[in-house]
Design an enzyme around this catalytic site. Sequence first.
Site, PDB file in Angstrom:
ATOM      1  N   LYS A 282     -30.207  -6.717 -82.242  1.00 41.16           N
ATOM      2  CA  LYS A 282     -28.779  -7.157 -82.120  1.00 41.16           C
ATOM      3  C   LYS A 282     -27.618  -5.951 -82.016  1.00 41.16           C
ATOM      4  O   LYS A 282     -27.713  -4.960 -82.579  1.00 41.16           O
ATOM      5  CB  LYS A 282     -28.574  -7.914 -83.230  1.00 41.16           C
ATOM      6  CG  LYS A 282     -27.357  -9.185 -83.287  1.00 41.16           C
ATOM      7  CD  LYS A 282     -27.574 -10.179 -84.216  1.00 41.16           C
ATOM      8  CE  LYS A 282     -26.600 -11.118 -83.855  1.00 41.16           C
ATOM      9  NZ  LYS A 282     -26.725 -12.419 -84.862  1.00 41.16           N
ATOM     10  N   GLU A 368     -30.321 -27.413 -92.417  1.00 37.69           N
ATOM     11  CA  GLU A 368     -29.407 -28.376 -92.803  1.00 37.69           C
ATOM     12  C   GLU A 368     -30.305 -29.504 -93.603  1.00 37.69           C
ATOM     13  O   GLU A 368     -29.758 -30.109 -94.494  1.00 37.69           O
ATOM     14  CB  GLU A 368     -28.171 -28.817 -91.962  1.00 37.69           C
ATOM     15  CG  GLU A 368     -27.399 -27.629 -91.468  1.00 37.69           C
ATOM     16  CD  GLU A 368     -27.860 -26.791 -90.636  1.00 37.69           C
ATOM     17  OE1 GLU A 368     -28.925 -26.896 -90.002  1.00 37.69           O
ATOM     18  OE2 GLU A 368     -26.987 -25.557 -90.188  1.00 37.69           O
ATOM     19  N   ARG A 396     -26.092 -32.818 -88.725  1.00 40.41           N
ATOM     20  CA  ARG A 396     -27.592 -33.076 -88.642  1.00 40.41           C
ATOM     21  C   ARG A 396     -28.494 -33.418 -89.534  1.00 40.41           C
ATOM     22  O   ARG A 396     -29.550 -33.691 -89.334  1.00 40.41           O
ATOM     23  CB  ARG A 396     -28.193 -31.288 -88.267  1.00 40.41           C
ATOM     24  CG  ARG A 396     -29.448 -31.287 -87.829  1.00 40.41           C
ATOM     25  CD  ARG A 396     -29.487 -29.875 -87.268  1.00 40.41           C
ATOM     26  NE  ARG A 396     -29.202 -29.659 -85.896  1.00 40.41           N
ATOM     27  CZ  ARG A 396     -29.665 -28.808 -84.931  1.00 40.41           C
ATOM     28  NH1 ARG A 396     -30.279 -27.717 -85.544  1.00 40.41           N
ATOM     29  NH2 ARG A 396     -29.133 -28.812 -83.626  1.00 40.41           N
TER      30      ARG A 396
HETATM   31  C1  LIG Z   1     -27.376 -26.189 -86.755  1.00 43.45           C
HETATM   32  C2  LIG Z   1     -26.826 -24.928 -86.955  1.00 43.45           C
HETATM   33  N1  LIG Z   1     -26.647 -24.499 -87.910  1.00 43.45           N
HETATM   34  C3  LIG Z   1     -26.014 -23.000 -88.182  1.00 43.45           C
HETATM   35  C4  LIG Z   1     -25.281 -22.627 -87.039  1.00 43.45           C
HETATM   36  C5  LIG Z   1     -24.635 -21.065 -87.194  1.00 43.45           C
HETATM   37  N2  LIG Z   1     -25.107 -20.164 -86.278  1.00 43.45           N
HETATM   38  C6  LIG Z   1     -24.993 -19.766 -85.095  1.00 43.45           C
HETATM   39  S1  LIG Z   1     -25.746 -18.369 -84.410  1.00 43.45           S
HETATM   40  C7  LIG Z   1     -26.699 -18.541 -85.987  1.00 43.45           C
HETATM   41  C8  LIG Z   1     -27.743 -17.507 -86.015  1.00 43.45           C
HETATM   42  C9  LIG Z   1     -28.776 -17.678 -84.952  1.00 43.45           C
HETATM   43  O1  LIG Z   1     -29.803 -16.508 -85.200  1.00 43.45           O
HETATM   44  P1  LIG Z   1     -30.832 -16.192 -84.004  1.00 43.45           P
HETATM   45  O2  LIG Z   1     -31.160 -17.363 -83.283  1.00 43.45           O
HETATM   46  O3  LIG Z   1     -31.861 -15.024 -84.466  1.00 43.45           O
HETATM   47  O4  LIG Z   1     -29.700 -15.503 -82.845  1.00 43.45           O
HETATM   48  P2  LIG Z   1     -29.050 -14.016 -82.832  1.00 43.45           P
HETATM   49  O5  LIG Z   1     -27.721 -14.387 -83.063  1.00 43.45           O
HETATM   50  O6  LIG Z   1     -29.855 -13.290 -84.037  1.00 43.45           O
HETATM   51  O7  LIG Z   1     -29.159 -13.629 -81.513  1.00 43.45           O
HETATM   52  C10 LIG Z   1     -26.196 -19.506 -86.835  1.00 43.45           C
HETATM   53  C11 LIG Z   1     -26.848 -19.407 -88.143  1.00 43.45           C
HETATM   54  C12 LIG Z   1     -25.510 -23.057 -85.643  1.00 43.45           C
HETATM   55  N3  LIG Z   1     -25.117 -22.628 -84.490  1.00 43.45           N
HETATM   56  N4  LIG Z   1     -26.428 -24.205 -85.583  1.00 43.45           N
END
Ligand SMILES: Cc1ncc(C[n+]2csc(CCOP(=O)(O)OP(=O)(O)O)c2C)c(N)n1
Length: 636
Positions: A282, A368, A396
């Site tokens: 990242k 969630e 959700r």
């Molecule tokens: C249902 C839901 N909960 C929380 C989020 C907030 N959120 C956005 S990106 C993220 C992290 C995602 O991690 P990953 O899939 O590993 O992607 P990366 O950012 O590391 O590339 C979170 C928790 C979301 N978008 N959707």
Amino acid sequence: MPATPLLDQVHIPADLKKVDDRDLPQLAAELRSEMIDAVSVTGGHLGAGLGVVELTIAIHKVFDTPHDRLIFDVGHQCYPHKILTGRRDRIRTLRQENGLSGFTRRAESEYDPFGAAHSSTSISAGLGMAVASDLSGTERNVIAVIGDGALSAGMAYEALNNAGALDARLIVILNDNDMSIAPPTGAMSAYLARLASGRTYMGFRELGKKMTAYLGKSVDRAITRAVEHARGYVTGGTLFEEMGFYHIGPIDGHSFEHLLPVLRNVRENAKGPVLIHVVTQKGKGYAPAEAAADKYHGVNKFDVITGAQAKVKPNAPSYTAVFAEALIEEAAHDDKIVAITAAMPNGTGLDKFGEIHPARLFDVGIAEQHAVTFAAGLAAEGYKPFAALYSTFLQRAYDQVVHDVAIQGLPVRFPIDRAGFVGADGPTHAGSFDTTYLASLPGFVVMAAADEAELKHMVRTAAAYDEGPISFRYPRGEGVGVDLPVRGEILQIGKGRVVRQGSKVALLSFGTRLADCLLAAEDLEAAGLSTTVADARFAKPLDHDLIRQLARHHDVLITIEEGSVGGFGSHVLQFLALEGLLETGLKVRPLVLPDLWMEQAKPEAMYAKAGLDRAGIVSTVFRALGQKDVGVGVAG
Ligand SMILES: Cc1ncc(C[n+]2csc(CCOP(=O)(O)OP(=O)(O)O)c2C)c(N)n1
């Protein structure tokens, strides 16, 4: 190496086909700089996109989008994809009013076959598309790119489970950067780390044999080189294989030598579902992002040279910070209080709670639904769980709220952050519906804080309330700057307060629109309309005495909330109707969010468009009285 910028020659993915494989690293470097430069002026999600620059190029190079479907999970990593798919000229409008969305969006481009923003939907949507292509006899590849963080949500497993059983031709690319927004949590994250550390290494000869056996053709020699160079291997009997996926990897997601042959082989030969485990970093390629603890997940505008982000000097602490401080205070008085976050320790302020009470904070991952039922279990055993979720993500878990919490009357506390408009994140992240979906549930106590002092009272009230579920909503951003008590007071359940007494017009606010009601009252007063302003505090139970008073002693009653129809105002109307108070000549106007998906913009512009600002409130009153609007925002 070509001297002219390659990115200038790549407007859409088809142009990539003309770029030699050996020139792709140069293209990646240019794409990275373009993205860094764009986000430095717009702010937005940076780290995730930087990590998938090579992967995005490789997918578009190998596959035939938009005929082949490429779905990014969450969609916050899609900026490089947008630049490569005809949107480079608008990339500096990202997240601005009338600009590009910060996520993928069907309406925006044919290269975005599925919109996203909430996580963990890509495998399900991709599977649907793969099955649709089978049913219609259309030959196409469907590729879902999902992060290791997003893989912590149950929905991803439901989709894997179904995909394995259907044996559909779906390509899942697991983008494993060992990060969610915060460091990832959970057993799956540990499992992926074990896979990546090569516990069950398989030599590339065996890989070749295995690929040949599976794919039915001789395997490109390059693939064996790729796997040799990566710390790659194919495992036997991984969880993904047990679920019916052909599992390849991990491979190095920043190396075209690794990505291209694997993707080409899969494109040519895959039959059933395939999971390619790609390891990325990242924030890759931008030193300040690589060095940052959150890898620059989401950033303000910043200086490209230093990476220093623009700091907006706050006038008051944020609601989130006040919530965290208040909960820490309450937890010091009551050791039954525990806190739950679904992968948002920083966003909800609970990271601060965890610093002081590490054993009482649970980060359950992007889960969630589980968070809510987990909280219900804790509540059933006498604990006082605060399940702090954003309004939009609590959606959700609605059945869990209904079935596991509300029907059983369990005292789960729901701090609801990001209630109302959220500005640049747009309609997918707006907190529009929580009052509507919670206040319709029997036995639920539903509160909204009018300012940050009220928020402290509500944290204390929720901590003290053990009779059933209770929620309190508060918006994104900073408070109004009121003095804060050291500790909140316990509010009387179902009682509002009159903030300003008048006689002709009554403004009954639920939540932080109260400040604009007070400003509107000044304008109305200046126009000769004596105005009462009340803060309802509760949408459920309603303060019947207060509503009766307002209805009987005023000509006009306006309710105001930053939520959809069906919420506070609808409950007030229901009450007025049943009490016969609508037949007295009273003019009632419920102000709610408009019945449309409000696009990203600055919050002030959104309030104005929704008619929920000072001017909108004043003109609603004039219209209700059948008077000409004498000009809005006139006083002060
Ligand atoms: C249902 C839901 N909960 C929380 C989020 C907030 N959120 C956005 S990106 C993220 C992290 C995602 O991690 P990953 O899939 O590993 O992607 P990366 O950012 O590391 O590339 C979170 C928790 C979301 N978008 N959707």
